[in-house]
Design a protein around this motif. Sequence first.
Motif, PDB file in Angstrom:
ATOM      1  N   TRP A  28       1.791   1.520   9.525  1.00  0.00           N
ATOM      2  CA  TRP A  28       0.638   0.682   9.180  1.00  0.00           C
ATOM      3  C   TRP A  28       1.063  -0.399   8.177  1.00  0.00           C
ATOM      4  CZ3 TRP A  28      -4.299   2.140  11.210  1.00  0.00           C
ATOM      5  CH2 TRP A  28      -5.351   1.279  10.856  1.00  0.00           C
ATOM      6  N   GLY A  29       1.933  -0.039   7.242  1.00  0.00           N
ATOM      7  CA  GLY A  29       2.410  -1.025   6.280  1.00  0.00           C
ATOM      8  C   GLY A  29       3.144  -2.174   6.940  1.00  0.00           C
ATOM      9  N   MET A  30       3.834  -1.873   8.030  1.00  0.00           N
ATOM     10  CA  MET A  30       4.565  -2.931   8.738  1.00  0.00           C
ATOM     11  C   MET A  30       3.667  -3.698   9.709  1.00  0.00           C
ATOM     12  SD  MET A  30       8.319  -1.238   9.420  1.00  0.00           S
ATOM     13  CE  MET A  30       7.736   0.282  10.170  1.00  0.00           C
ATOM     14  N   ARG A  31       2.571  -3.054  10.126  1.00  0.00           N
ATOM     15  CA  ARG A  31       1.666  -3.730  11.070  1.00  0.00           C
ATOM     16  C   ARG A  31       0.223  -3.340  10.765  1.00  0.00           C
ATOM     17  NH1 ARG A  31       0.487  -3.192  16.836  1.00  0.00           N
ATOM     18  NH2 ARG A  31       1.671  -1.253  16.928  1.00  0.00           N
ATOM     19  N   LYS A  72       3.591   5.800  -3.475  1.00  0.00           N
ATOM     20  CA  LYS A  72       4.398   4.640  -3.085  1.00  0.00           C
ATOM     21  C   LYS A  72       4.138   4.254  -1.632  1.00  0.00           C
ATOM     22  CE  LYS A  72       8.358   5.312  -6.186  1.00  0.00           C
ATOM     23  NZ  LYS A  72       9.818   5.586  -6.242  1.00  0.00           N
ATOM     24  N   LEU A  73       4.030   5.264  -0.782  1.00  0.00           N
ATOM     25  CA  LEU A  73       3.815   5.004   0.639  1.00  0.00           C
ATOM     26  C   LEU A  73       2.467   4.325   0.869  1.00  0.00           C
ATOM     27  CD1 LEU A  73       4.776   5.294   3.545  1.00  0.00           C
ATOM     28  CD2 LEU A  73       3.928   7.658   3.532  1.00  0.00           C
ATOM     29  N   ALA A  74       1.449   4.785   0.156  1.00  0.00           N
ATOM     30  CA  ALA A  74       0.123   4.183   0.298  1.00  0.00           C
ATOM     31  C   ALA A  74       0.126   2.745  -0.201  1.00  0.00           C
ATOM     32  CB  ALA A  74      -0.915   5.009  -0.454  1.00  0.00           C
ATOM     33  N   ARG A  75       0.847   2.475  -1.277  1.00  0.00           N
ATOM     34  CA  ARG A  75       0.942   1.093  -1.769  1.00  0.00           C
ATOM     35  C   ARG A  75       1.572   0.204  -0.704  1.00  0.00           C
ATOM     36  NH1 ARG A  75      -1.067  -2.632  -5.078  1.00  0.00           N
ATOM     37  NH2 ARG A  75      -1.232  -1.106  -6.769  1.00  0.00           N
ATOM     38  N   PHE A  76       2.642   0.681  -0.074  1.00  0.00           N
ATOM     39  CA  PHE A  76       3.290  -0.096   0.978  1.00  0.00           C
ATOM     40  C   PHE A  76       2.347  -0.323   2.157  1.00  0.00           C
ATOM     41  CE2 PHE A  76       5.703   0.028   5.011  1.00  0.00           C
ATOM     42  CZ  PHE A  76       6.388  -1.185   4.888  1.00  0.00           C
ATOM     43  N   ALA A  77       1.552   0.706   2.477  1.00  0.00           N
ATOM     44  CA  ALA A  77       0.652   0.620   3.627  1.00  0.00           C
ATOM     45  C   ALA A  77      -0.611  -0.166   3.323  1.00  0.00           C
ATOM     46  CB  ALA A  77       0.280   2.025   4.103  1.00  0.00           C
ATOM     47  N   GLY A  78      -0.839  -0.504   2.048  1.00  0.00           N
ATOM     48  CA  GLY A  78      -2.093  -1.154   1.676  1.00  0.00           C
ATOM     49  C   GLY A  78      -3.267  -0.212   1.741  1.00  0.00           C
ATOM     50  N   ASN A 370      13.140   3.671   1.294  1.00  0.00           N
ATOM     51  CA  ASN A 370      13.577   2.282   1.390  1.00  0.00           C
ATOM     52  C   ASN A 370      12.649   1.544   2.352  1.00  0.00           C
ATOM     53  OD1 ASN A 370      16.020   2.873  -0.165  1.00  0.00           O
ATOM     54  ND2 ASN A 370      16.676   3.977   1.666  1.00  0.00           N
ATOM     55  N   PHE A 371      11.531   1.089   1.809  1.00  0.00           N
ATOM     56  CA  PHE A 371      10.559   0.415   2.651  1.00  0.00           C
ATOM     57  C   PHE A 371      11.028  -0.995   2.979  1.00  0.00           C
ATOM     58  CE2 PHE A 371       7.740   3.360   0.202  1.00  0.00           C
ATOM     59  CZ  PHE A 371       7.468   4.204   1.265  1.00  0.00           C
ATOM     60  N   PRO A 372      10.746  -1.446   4.184  1.00  0.00           N
ATOM     61  CA  PRO A 372      11.088  -2.834   4.518  1.00  0.00           C
ATOM     62  C   PRO A 372      10.387  -3.806   3.575  1.00  0.00           C
ATOM     63  CG  PRO A 372      10.418  -1.601   6.470  1.00  0.00           C
ATOM     64  CD  PRO A 372      10.110  -0.733   5.300  1.00  0.00           C
ATOM     65  N   GLN A 373      11.091  -4.849   3.170  1.00  0.00           N
ATOM     66  CA  GLN A 373      10.496  -5.866   2.318  1.00  0.00           C
ATOM     67  C   GLN A 373       9.691  -6.822   3.181  1.00  0.00           C
ATOM     68  OE1 GLN A 373      10.659  -6.044  -1.147  1.00  0.00           O
ATOM     69  NE2 GLN A 373      11.509  -3.995  -0.862  1.00  0.00           N
ATOM     70  N   MET A 374       8.382  -6.840   2.955  1.00  0.00           N
ATOM     71  CA  MET A 374       7.527  -7.718   3.738  1.00  0.00           C
ATOM     72  C   MET A 374       7.601  -9.134   3.157  1.00  0.00           C
ATOM     73  SD  MET A 374       6.811  -5.268   5.616  1.00  0.00           S
ATOM     74  CE  MET A 374       5.773  -6.069   6.822  1.00  0.00           C
TER      75      MET A 374
END
Length: 719
Positions: A28-31, A72-78, A370-374
């Motif tokens: 979801w964070g990536m899309r 952290k995961l939720a922050r990345f996912a918005g 290591n989340f992708p940098q958007m």
Amino acid sequence: MHTAPLPLTKDVVLIGGGHTHALVLREWGMRPLAGARLTVINPGPTAPYSGMLPGFVAGHYDRNALDIDLVKLARFAGARVILGSAEHIDTDAREIHVAGRPPIAYDVAAINVGITSAMPDITGFADHAIPAKPLGRFAASWHAFRKADGPAHIAVMGGGVAGVELILAMTHALRTRGRLTQATLIDRSEILADTGNKARRCLRAALTNLGVTIIEHASISQIEAERIVLSDGRAIRSDFTTGAAGARPYSWLAHSGLDLHMGFLSVDEYLQTNEVDVFASGDCAHFDAAPRPKAGVYAVRQAPILFHNLRARLTRAPLRRYHPQKDYLKLISMGDKTAVGERFGQTFSGAWVWRWKDRIDQGFMAQFRNFPQMDTPALPPEHTYDLPESLGDKPMCGGCGAKVGARALKATLLAQPAIQRGDVTALPGDDAALLITGGQRQVISTDHLRAFTADPVIMARIAAVHALGDIWAMGARPQAATANLIVPKLSPALQARTLREIMVAAGGTIRGAGAEVVGGHTSAGDELTIGFTVTGLCNQPPITLAGAQPGDALILTKPLGTGVIMAAEMAGQADGAWVATALAGMCQSQSNTAELLRGANAMTDVTGFGLLGHLLGICVASNLGADLTLEAIPLLPGAATLTSRGVRSSLFDENAAMLPEIATGGLQDLLFDPQTAGGLLAALPAGQAKALLPKLQEHAHDAAIIGRMVTSAGTITLS
């Protein structure tokens, strides 16, 4: 052309942070889906990965290696993350109930809460044993036991693959530390009954080599503090007893109204329950079309299907079917760094199998570290020359980190005309004003916060505590409050849900402090902002900044670090556990603490200007100085670590400029850290402070004496 933020129109709620949902959050964070507000509910800030549990138990991995950080995961996912255990889903009202907060509404929901291996039918299990699932509780209990000293007797109930893997890992860990006295594996039938012959022989040999006692065809009568009593009267010594037999669904699912199979949620080929807007995956679900054993590999394979189908329900696109594989690769650890593997009837073992398993597990966990940098939005090709400098190199903080700096604020206030009314008194440096109404002293203040967490309930509680701080700091008792809310662009349904959550949460905090919420004002804007105007009554002259005396002790009632932790959280650099602790501290009311401190000579609440900025206010108003003991100042977990990494709130530089004579660097930087809903800072006679401290610590555990007032006016020293 300016592009306005798109409104949110639908709520997607993930119940549980299991493997499937973790992967959905990452995708979801990536899309992200425009118009959808994503929420994840989980009991704690982390979700353990089952594949690495045996390695952790054996001592090959540390605790952090085991956990997916959901914050952290939720922050990345918005997404907003709600830390609490789901207790009920009401499919008629479309609400999820979590203890201690208003119900959470959903348009589409998914359940991925795992299973438990608790054995409530065995007398004494709840008091004297630890179920192997949920993993979080088991991992914490085992970590404490493994680190202890002295001889150890351990036992595992359940001789399936999970139980064998656990007893081998536990035995290896304790033998390595020289503590193992006895290890026992107990099963009501024959161990490893569902395993192929070659793998069974290999695992039985490993048990024998490690000296594990195997008791088969045995039933358990009861569990006591240091022993397991079998039905035939035999007693097995055990200081650490765990259950790994079978899989049980959580009891609240039975009251959900959803179709069940032996207590598990029945799902179809689309992972839908009998309610088309409620999905389920992982171990808590039973796949009706082609039942499969409870194994994490299926949860992982379900993630892409669930991700698509959640979105499809909101976009009216076709759903996708889930096709489970017929067999899967089983890699079973054998305590030391060896493992046995099995698939399609083939068995293989050795150190190379463990290394293979390790690579698979580490690769899975790397997705959540290591989340992708958007890509960040680029500036327009034409802009003012100083726009990049004004934007800065990091996002603007929320909470008190978003406040205007002290210098600009002071200049504005000095330009205001003198008060003409005789019944209104502005107290220099204090955030509240004194009113006289019918001979009664009343203080009034207002404050608001730009949201730094996506959970409106937590944000409302923090904003309420923060606004009440000015009333408590003046020795007044809260009386009334009005709300001032800016909500982001939402559909009417989501507006109503959000406002309800805010007002129920804030009302509970404000009424808990003895005041009433009597109205307010709302408007729509680009982001959530919550504020309150509050009044309080004084039956004595208010406590101000100006009353401190030489020799007074300085008491601080909450630890420092909220600014740096929330700045790091925005950047995805703060551990979820640190963030959870900081948020809980900011929600903590200071009603009882303030009551105990009503005899203080001077008092303030520590907020946007940091500890030193607010202490400077006391020093200037009282014409005194202060000496602080740096090591006595309480800090939130993680604050020192983040400061050492160079993390700073966006208001840090403004705060440090107030006291240029104090060098920055190291832990001293936390003295300039802007606090949100921070502690009370009180000056009171040293003897009184010492006697009062134990009582304060009953309500504010981190309360501490951090220094004293001295005669050198306007100076602050550190020792």
